[in-house]
Every structure is written in C-alpha cells, then in structure tokens.
Design an enzyme around this catalytic site. Structure first.
Site, PDB file in Angstrom:
ATOM      1  N   CYS A 235       0.869  -1.166   0.000  1.00 23.10           N
ATOM      2  CA  CYS A 235       0.000   0.000   0.000  1.00 23.10           C
ATOM      3  C   CYS A 235       0.907   1.217   0.000  1.00 23.10           C
ATOM      4  O   CYS A 235       2.097   1.105   0.269  1.00 23.10           O
ATOM      5  CB  CYS A 235      -0.861   0.023   1.249  1.00 23.10           C
ATOM      6  SG  CYS A 235      -1.853  -1.464   1.433  1.00 23.10           S
TER       7      CYS A 235
ATOM      8  N   ARG B 237       1.900   1.488  -5.816  1.00 22.16           N
ATOM      9  CA  ARG B 237       2.049   0.561  -4.691  1.00 22.16           C
ATOM     10  C   ARG B 237       0.741  -0.161  -4.353  1.00 22.16           C
ATOM     11  O   ARG B 237       0.726  -1.066  -3.512  1.00 22.16           O
ATOM     12  CB  ARG B 237       2.514   1.326  -3.455  1.00 22.16           C
ATOM     13  CG  ARG B 237       3.878   1.935  -3.591  1.00 22.16           C
ATOM     14  CD  ARG B 237       4.324   2.502  -2.277  1.00 22.16           C
ATOM     15  NE  ARG B 237       4.434   1.462  -1.264  1.00 22.16           N
ATOM     16  CZ  ARG B 237       5.499   0.716  -1.061  1.00 22.16           C
ATOM     17  NH1 ARG B 237       6.560   0.883  -1.802  1.00 22.16           N
ATOM     18  NH2 ARG B 237       5.519  -0.190  -0.116  1.00 22.16           N
TER      19      ARG B 237
ATOM     20  N   TRP C  84      -3.832  -1.880  -1.435  1.00 26.23           N
ATOM     21  CA  TRP C  84      -3.902  -3.144  -2.170  1.00 26.23           C
ATOM     22  C   TRP C  84      -4.336  -4.171  -1.139  1.00 26.23           C
ATOM     23  O   TRP C  84      -3.604  -4.468  -0.205  1.00 26.23           O
ATOM     24  CB  TRP C  84      -2.532  -3.492  -2.746  1.00 26.23           C
ATOM     25  CG  TRP C  84      -2.549  -4.657  -3.697  1.00 26.23           C
ATOM     26  CD1 TRP C  84      -2.985  -4.651  -4.989  1.00 26.23           C
ATOM     27  CD2 TRP C  84      -2.074  -5.976  -3.439  1.00 26.23           C
ATOM     28  NE1 TRP C  84      -2.811  -5.897  -5.545  1.00 26.23           N
ATOM     29  CE2 TRP C  84      -2.256  -6.723  -4.623  1.00 26.23           C
ATOM     30  CE3 TRP C  84      -1.519  -6.606  -2.331  1.00 26.23           C
ATOM     31  CZ2 TRP C  84      -1.902  -8.061  -4.721  1.00 26.23           C
ATOM     32  CZ3 TRP C  84      -1.170  -7.943  -2.423  1.00 26.23           C
ATOM     33  CH2 TRP C  84      -1.348  -8.656  -3.626  1.00 26.23           C
TER      34      TRP C  84
ATOM     35  N   ASN D 199       0.459  -0.170   6.139  1.00 22.27           N
ATOM     36  CA  ASN D 199       0.862  -0.959   4.968  1.00 22.27           C
ATOM     37  C   ASN D 199       1.502  -2.234   5.494  1.00 22.27           C
ATOM     38  O   ASN D 199       2.512  -2.159   6.180  1.00 22.27           O
ATOM     39  CB  ASN D 199       1.883  -0.151   4.148  1.00 22.27           C
ATOM     40  CG  ASN D 199       2.623  -1.001   3.136  1.00 22.27           C
ATOM     41  OD1 ASN D 199       2.083  -1.971   2.627  1.00 22.27           O
ATOM     42  ND2 ASN D 199       3.866  -0.645   2.865  1.00 22.27           N
ATOM     43  N   GLY D 200       0.898  -3.377   5.192  1.00 22.77           N
ATOM     44  CA  GLY D 200       1.495  -4.630   5.670  1.00 22.77           C
ATOM     45  C   GLY D 200       0.456  -5.487   6.348  1.00 22.77           C
ATOM     46  O   GLY D 200      -0.745  -5.340   6.104  1.00 22.77           O
TER      47      GLY D 200
ATOM     48  N   GLU E 259      10.764 -14.358 -19.210  1.00 18.57           N
ATOM     49  CA  GLU E 259      10.426 -12.967 -18.920  1.00 18.57           C
ATOM     50  C   GLU E 259       9.525 -12.381 -20.011  1.00 18.57           C
ATOM     51  O   GLU E 259       8.582 -11.638 -19.717  1.00 18.57           O
ATOM     52  CB  GLU E 259      11.716 -12.149 -18.750  1.00 18.57           C
ATOM     53  CG  GLU E 259      11.519 -10.660 -18.518  1.00 18.57           C
ATOM     54  CD  GLU E 259      10.636 -10.293 -17.330  1.00 18.57           C
ATOM     55  OE1 GLU E 259      10.258 -11.192 -16.553  1.00 18.57           O
ATOM     56  OE2 GLU E 259      10.287  -9.108 -17.200  1.00 18.57           O
TER      57      GLU E 259
ATOM     58  N   LYS F  81       5.869 -10.815 -19.184  1.00 17.60           N
ATOM     59  CA  LYS F  81       5.500  -9.442 -19.567  1.00 17.60           C
ATOM     60  C   LYS F  81       4.180  -9.447 -20.321  1.00 17.60           C
ATOM     61  O   LYS F  81       3.305  -8.646 -20.059  1.00 17.60           O
ATOM     62  CB  LYS F  81       6.568  -8.810 -20.480  1.00 17.60           C
ATOM     63  CG  LYS F  81       7.804  -8.250 -19.841  1.00 17.60           C
ATOM     64  CD  LYS F  81       7.626  -7.051 -18.970  1.00 17.60           C
ATOM     65  CE  LYS F  81       7.233  -7.365 -17.582  1.00 17.60           C
ATOM     66  NZ  LYS F  81       8.120  -7.861 -16.616  1.00 17.60           N
TER      67      LYS F  81
ATOM     68  N   GLU G 148       1.060 -10.505 -18.031  1.00 18.14           N
ATOM     69  CA  GLU G 148       0.654  -9.638 -16.925  1.00 18.14           C
ATOM     70  C   GLU G 148      -0.014  -8.351 -17.388  1.00 18.14           C
ATOM     71  O   GLU G 148      -0.825  -7.790 -16.669  1.00 18.14           O
ATOM     72  CB  GLU G 148       1.804  -9.339 -15.948  1.00 18.14           C
ATOM     73  CG  GLU G 148       2.885  -8.425 -16.448  1.00 18.14           C
ATOM     74  CD  GLU G 148       3.984  -8.178 -15.410  1.00 18.14           C
ATOM     75  OE1 GLU G 148       3.690  -8.093 -14.214  1.00 18.14           O
ATOM     76  OE2 GLU G 148       5.146  -8.065 -15.827  1.00 18.14           O
TER      77      GLU G 148
ATOM     78  N   HIS H  17       7.481 -32.892 -25.358  1.00 16.57           N
ATOM     79  CA  HIS H  17       7.084 -33.776 -24.249  1.00 16.57           C
ATOM     80  C   HIS H  17       5.672 -33.469 -23.751  1.00 16.57           C
ATOM     81  O   HIS H  17       5.320 -33.843 -22.641  1.00 16.57           O
ATOM     82  CB  HIS H  17       8.111 -33.681 -23.122  1.00 16.57           C
ATOM     83  CG  HIS H  17       9.469 -34.134 -23.554  1.00 16.57           C
ATOM     84  ND1 HIS H  17       9.780 -35.454 -23.760  1.00 16.57           N
ATOM     85  CD2 HIS H  17      10.576 -33.426 -23.888  1.00 16.57           C
ATOM     86  CE1 HIS H  17      11.031 -35.560 -24.177  1.00 16.57           C
ATOM     87  NE2 HIS H  17      11.543 -34.336 -24.265  1.00 16.57           N
TER      88      HIS H  17
ATOM     89  N   LYS I 167       2.875  -3.305  -7.375  1.00 16.08           N
ATOM     90  CA  LYS I 167       4.286  -3.140  -7.708  1.00 16.08           C
ATOM     91  C   LYS I 167       5.190  -3.908  -6.747  1.00 16.08           C
ATOM     92  O   LYS I 167       6.125  -4.564  -7.162  1.00 16.08           O
ATOM     93  CB  LYS I 167       4.651  -1.648  -7.710  1.00 16.08           C
ATOM     94  CG  LYS I 167       6.081  -1.354  -8.158  1.00 16.08           C
ATOM     95  CD  LYS I 167       6.308  -1.776  -9.605  1.00 16.08           C
ATOM     96  CE  LYS I 167       7.742  -1.570 -10.049  1.00 16.08           C
ATOM     97  NZ  LYS I 167       8.013  -2.278 -11.315  1.00 16.08           N
TER      98      LYS I 167
HETATM   99  C1  AGP Z   1       6.999  -8.131 -12.921  1.00 14.34           C
HETATM  100  O1  AGP Z   1       6.699  -7.277 -13.939  1.00 14.34           O
HETATM  101  C2  AGP Z   1       6.280  -7.934 -11.644  1.00 14.34           C
HETATM  102  N1  AGP Z   1       6.241  -6.596 -11.236  1.00 14.34           N
HETATM  103  C3  AGP Z   1       6.714  -8.910 -10.558  1.00 14.34           C
HETATM  104  O2  AGP Z   1       6.923 -10.170 -11.106  1.00 14.34           O
HETATM  105  C4  AGP Z   1       7.964  -8.515  -9.759  1.00 14.34           C
HETATM  106  O3  AGP Z   1       9.107  -8.649 -10.558  1.00 14.34           O
HETATM  107  C5  AGP Z   1       8.065  -9.392  -8.515  1.00 14.34           C
HETATM  108  O4  AGP Z   1       6.938  -9.175  -7.726  1.00 14.34           O
HETATM  109  C6  AGP Z   1       9.317  -9.134  -7.720  1.00 14.34           C
HETATM  110  O5  AGP Z   1       9.399  -7.816  -7.290  1.00 14.34           O
HETATM  111  P1  AGP Z   1      10.747  -7.250  -6.726  1.00 14.34           P
HETATM  112  O6  AGP Z   1      11.735  -7.235  -7.839  1.00 14.34           O
HETATM  113  O7  AGP Z   1      10.424  -5.865  -6.237  1.00 14.34           O
HETATM  114  O8  AGP Z   1      11.193  -8.156  -5.622  1.00 14.34           O
END
Ligand code: AGP
Length: 607
Positions: free
Chosen positions: A2, A27, A74, A100-101, A480, A484, A487, A503, A602
């Site tokens: 958050c 966030r 969040w 936050n948490g 990756e 991308k 997501e 396989h 994020k």
């Molecule tokens: C990727 O685009 C995402 N934002 C997510 O996979 C992210 O890389 C993951 O949550 C890890 O975050 P961090 O690098 O802040 O630890």
C-alpha cells in the site's frame, strides 16, 4: 504494497496528500483515503476504486486541516470496499491510522478487543491498531503508538494522528518502507521517495523497529525501545521528471525507453576495461576465491533475471549455481554451507518472500548479496553486500528497466568474481567488458526499431494462447517475455525450454498458434531450430528473436524481431527489449490499463 503519505505544516494537508497518493498509486490502487485534522475534528474521506474516485469526493468538500495522512490500498484483509479503505478512525473519530502490511496476530488481538466490547466497522487488521492506540492514549501519541505496536506482530508500516495533538504525526516502520521528507517548517512522510520529490529532496529513511515523530519543527527518531537515533538526511538527486511519465503515454513505455541510460548508469564508474569496482561489496579476505556454490533467489521478473545469472555463474565462472523461487525456497530445507554466496534479486528490496528466503540462506551461513533498485530497502538492511541497480524509480507494475539493470549487475558481479577466482582469461574478460560497454549504444539503436514490433503485436492481440521457447539464456529471456505479455495483456502465455515442447505442449500447437522463439545461443542454435521446425510443421505462426546478421532463421519464421549482434553471453540484455515492446503494444491494442494491470501490485510485501 500500500502507499502511505503524511503531512504536517502550515499548509492545507489535503492537496498535498492527494498529490502524494498519485505518485504512490503504483504501490496499490484498489481504494484510497485521507484523514485530515484541524485540531477539533478528524475528517476522513475514503473510496473504493482508483484514486480519481477519492479525488471526486475530496473535491466535493475539501477537508480542512494542516495535519493529515493518506493511503492507497492493495487489499490483504477484507475486500476493496469503501469501509475497508484506509485511514481507519476509532469510534469517537479522535484517532486515525494508515497502515501498509500485515498484523500477523490479528485474529487473537481482534478476539481480545471484541471481548472487551470494541466494535469494528471494517474487515481490516488495521482497525485494531487504532483501537489499541486510542485505548493506550494518555496525552502522548508516541507513547500510545509504542504500547500498541508492542502488542502487534507482523511486517508493516503505520502512521497515526490524533485530534488531541494537531501538530504531530507518529510513524513506525516494521519491515515495510517509510521515508521522512524534511521541508522548511513542514514535514512529510511517504512509503516511497517519488511522493516526496514535489516538496523536498532531503529525506531520512526509517529502518526496521524505528519510530518517527514529526512536527512542523522537526523529526524525532527513536528505536521502538525508546533510544534516540541521530541520522543525517540524505539528498535525493532523482528529478521530478524521473518520477513522471516524461511525455510517454505510459510509465512502462517511458521505462523501456530509459534502458540505454539505465544500462550506462549501472556500469558508470564500475567498469573499466575488464576491471570492476562494486562500491557496496566488501568480500572478506579469501571469501570470493573460495565460494563453492551460488544460490539465486527472487520472485517474478527478478527471478527471471536470476535465471540468466545462473547460466552466467555456471557457464562463465564454472560455479555450481541454484536458482530458486523465493516463495518455494523459504519453505524448503536447503543444505547451505558457509562457503556459499546468496544473490537475492529484488527491484523493490521489499518482496516478503525474497526477504524470507534470503534471510533463511543467510542464517544458515551463506553470505548475502542483494541486487536491488531501492536504497534503504529492507533487503539492503540484511544484506552483507549490495549492488544497487541504479535504474531510478520504476512506476509501471510490469518491470522492465529494473530487470535489465539486474542483468547488467549480474554481469558486473560475474566479472568481479571471475577476476578474483582466476576463472576468466584476461582476453575473455576484456571481450566481455568491451561488449558490456557497447550495450547502451546498442540499446539506443534497438529502440528505434519499434515498427516491426507493432505489426507482430497486432497479430498476437487476436490470439488467446501464446508460447515462448528458447534454450539456456534464451529460455531465461523467454520466461520474462512470456510474463510481460501475460501480466499486461491478460492473454495466456507460457514459456518453456525449446526441448520440452515435444514432451507434451506440442499437442497444443495447431494452425496459427503463435510461438515466439528466442534463438541467439550459437551452441544450441541448431537444436532450437529443430524445435522451430516441429512447431512450423503443425502450422504455428513463428515469431523469431534473432541477431541482425542471422539469415538462416528466415526460413523457419513468419516474423522476425531483430537485435544487434553481441556476445551470446550478453544477448539477454538486447533480446528482452523487443519482447517488452511486444507485450506493451499487445496490451495497447487490447485497450488495457498498462501501468496498473488488474490484481497486481508493484511490490508484494506480504506472503
Ligand atoms: C513483474 O513485472 C512484476 N512486477 C513482478 O513479477 C515482480 O518482478 C516481482 O513481484 C518481484 O518484485 P521485486 O523485484 O520488487 O522483488
């Protein structure tokens, strides 16, 4: 995950809080709220949904007051509703809290409070904190907060205010980030530096188990045990532009285009020929020379960067390397010895699983090196050594520039270790150093080639299932590229080693199924080409990512995304770029919220 914002000073708090929340939306963004006090009353406004919902509410009737806290959420405990949005006030509206948490002993504490006839308006764990603080209050907010948090366990950051102390903000950091901004006769608090940059460049980063009391006159920093802490502010040299979109329609695109600069910044002052200087790495005598195993741990995109690291440390340094998802590793029983090195990768430095796995390995004797983008993040507090990626604030949820900077950081680390361990020939090290130094220019040039990507994006936007394949480093990039795409475009995509296709997954390849193949690694080029022929024979629409001078691949592909020639070892830094752009443009064609994809945040600071 958050965002928290706080203000105390001579100005009206509400516009400052709203501006700060805007910068913190990355966030978390399922609901938001502010609480402002004018001394006599606690005015709370909150709304489920994006920040504009709250802005509309605030604009209807601006809450007056010079002290305030704000929050963008969040959800963890309770769905994203108006009532679950923060801030949370006590029933008498004299106290308000943002948080936050997670409070881990939430159920036990809530049970105790309910037994004491306290009523709860929301499903959140946060609300119990405001009850505890109000209960403990005896004319001193800081003392009440200290007593309240002594009863709560978990990983969180919180800020509390009360109408009884209209010039005081009290904040506690327990793992989740909090930064104090120092103004002239006014003070700010935020979960992230971007929220402060409109007001000040002087910041104090709170560490775990610390409590900050802010008044217009200044900051009092203490441990939760009550010891005074003296800490000089640091000057932040990010400009406000860096935290804004800079003319691009989305942060993600802006961040993709920042990559040439990011690559250069990451190497600046660190790479000279083949010699590497890592300013926050201090190997104990003999340690680097004797490392017998490397553990790599991370989540999501950072993990995918780590997959390249694994290839690198094994291939270049001949060091046994294991890459493990942090959320898995933390619950395994890994066999760790003191001669091992853990490399924990995290853009935010706050990912709960990554922190837990890194600390587990560290507690079992491994030396912990963090590769992170955020100075002062939790991971850096625990790490023995740090490589800051210097990518600057990354706002888009989909990580791009931070991934690239993590890759480059690992090359620097590999060169450094290679020298110390004598596992690199100098000519080879010089070749790698020279190729690294060329990357910013090659990235610049590559980013001028967007057109071809847009055509392929249009094609993919009409499909439901997309497959990414590659071998070795190309497989790492494929993982990756696939993440991308899924997501931000919400299309199903899957990455797998090219050899794995036959396989099982080959059964899913039919006429027109898009298959993206990354094919840059010479030693397995022919093998990957065979896999291509297999999918082509089943009617797949093949999109290749290949070097400019690779003509052979033209026979097996329908579309090509070209990259400049580099050492195969370094190709991930270039081959990821067309895949980032591909994901971006597919999402754009589909008209989606590119910077804030649904259900994601994020930084994932809880399990
Ligand atoms: C990727 O685009 C995402 N934002 C997510 O996979 C992210 O890389 C993951 O949550 C890890 O975050 P961090 O690098 O802040 O630890």
């Amino acid at each position: 995950m958050c965002g928290i914002m706080g203000y105390v000073g001579p100005r009206q708090a509400s516009p400052i809080l709203m501006q700060g929340l805007q910068r913190l939306e990355y966030r978390g963004y399922d609901s938001a709220g502010i609480a402002v006090s004018d001394g006599g009353q606690m005015n709370v406004r909150k709304a489920a949904g994006k920040l504009e919902k709250l802005a509309a509410l605030v604009n209807e009737m601006q809450p007056a007051g010079n002290l305030g806290i704000g929050h963008t959420r969040w959800a963890t405990h309770g769905p994203p509703t108006d009532v679950n949005a923060h801030p949370h006030a006590d029933p008498s509206d004299e106290f308000a809290v943002v948080h936050n948490g997670i409070i881990e002993n939430f159920h036990q504490l809530k049970g105790e409070l309910v037994a004491a006839d306290k009523t709860f308006a929301s499903d959140t764990d946060t609300e119990l904190l405001v009850h505890l603080i109000a209960d403990e209050y005896d004319g001193d907010l800081a003392a009440a907060v200290r007593k309240a948090v002594a009863r709560a366990t978990g990983a969180y950051a919180l800020v509390a205010v009360t109408v009884h102390e209209p010039e005081t903000l009290v904040a506690v950091r327990m793992i989740s980030p909090l930064v104090v901004g120092i103004g002239d006769g006014e003070m700010y608090l935020a979960s992230g530096i971007p929220a402060l940059l409109d007001h000040t460049r002087k910041v104090v980063v709170l560490e775990d188990d610390e409590m900050a009391s802010l008044t217009p006159a200044g900051l009092t920093l203490e441990t939760l045990a009550g010891e005074t802490i003296e800490r000089d502010p640091i000057d932040i040299d990010w400009n406000v532009e860096q935290a804004e979109k800079g003319g691009y329609p989305h942060f993600m695109l802006k961040e993709i285009f920042e990559q040439p600069q990011v690559a250069a910044d990451c190497m600046l002052g660190r790479l000279e020929g083949s010699a590497v200087t890592l300013e926050d790495v201090a190997w104990p005598t003999g340690f680097a020379e004797n490392i017998d195993k490397v553990w790599i741990t991370a989540c999501g995109t950072a993990f995918h960067a780590g997959l390249s690291g694994k290839e690198l440390f094994e291939g270049l340094l001949r060091l046994p390397t294991e890459a493990g998802y942090a959320h898995e590793l933390r619950y395994r029983n890994p066999i760790v010895d003191p001669g091992s090195l853990t490399v924990a990768l995290s853009q935010s430095g706050e990912t709960a699983d990554t922190l837990a796995a890194a600390r587990l390995l560290q507690e079992r004797g491994s030396r912990l090196l963090a590769i992170t983008n955020v100075v002062g993040s939790a991971l850096t507090h625990y790490a023995d050594d740090v490589i800051y990626t210097r990518a600057g604030p990354e706002i888009a949820v989909a990580s791009t520039k931070a991934y690239l900077a993590m890759l480059i950081s690992q090359y620097l680390l590999a060169l450094d270790l290679g020298h110390r361990r004598g596992s690199l020939y100098e000519p080879q090290a010089l070749e790698v150093g020279a190729a690294l130094a060329k990357l910013p220019g090659q990235l610049e040039e590559l980013l001028k080639r967007e057109d071809g990507v847009e055509d392929v994006a249009q094609l993919l936007a009409g499909h439901d299932d997309i497959y990414f394949i590659g071998r070795g480093l190309d497989y790492a990039v494929a993982t990756e590229g696939s993440l991308k795409l899924k997501e931000i475009s919400y299309l199903h995509s899957e990455a797998m080693p090219a050899g794995e296709l036959k396989h099982g997954t080959l059964a899913l390849i039919t006429e027109g199924t898009p298959v993206v193949v990354v094919n840059t690694q010479q030693h397995v080029y022919d093998k990957t080409t065979s896999a291509l022929q297999e999918v082509k024979a089943r009617g797949a629409e093949v999109i290749g990512v290949a070097y400019d001078d690779d003509t052979e691949i033209e026979a097996y592909t329908d579309h090509l995304l070209r990259i400049p020639r580099t050492l195969d070892l370094l190709s991930p830094v270039l081959s990821i770029v067309p895949l980032q752009l591909l994901a971006y443009h597919v999402a754009e064609h589909r008209g989606l919220d590119i910077d804030q994809p649904r259900n994601l945040a994020k930084s994932v600071t809880v399990e």
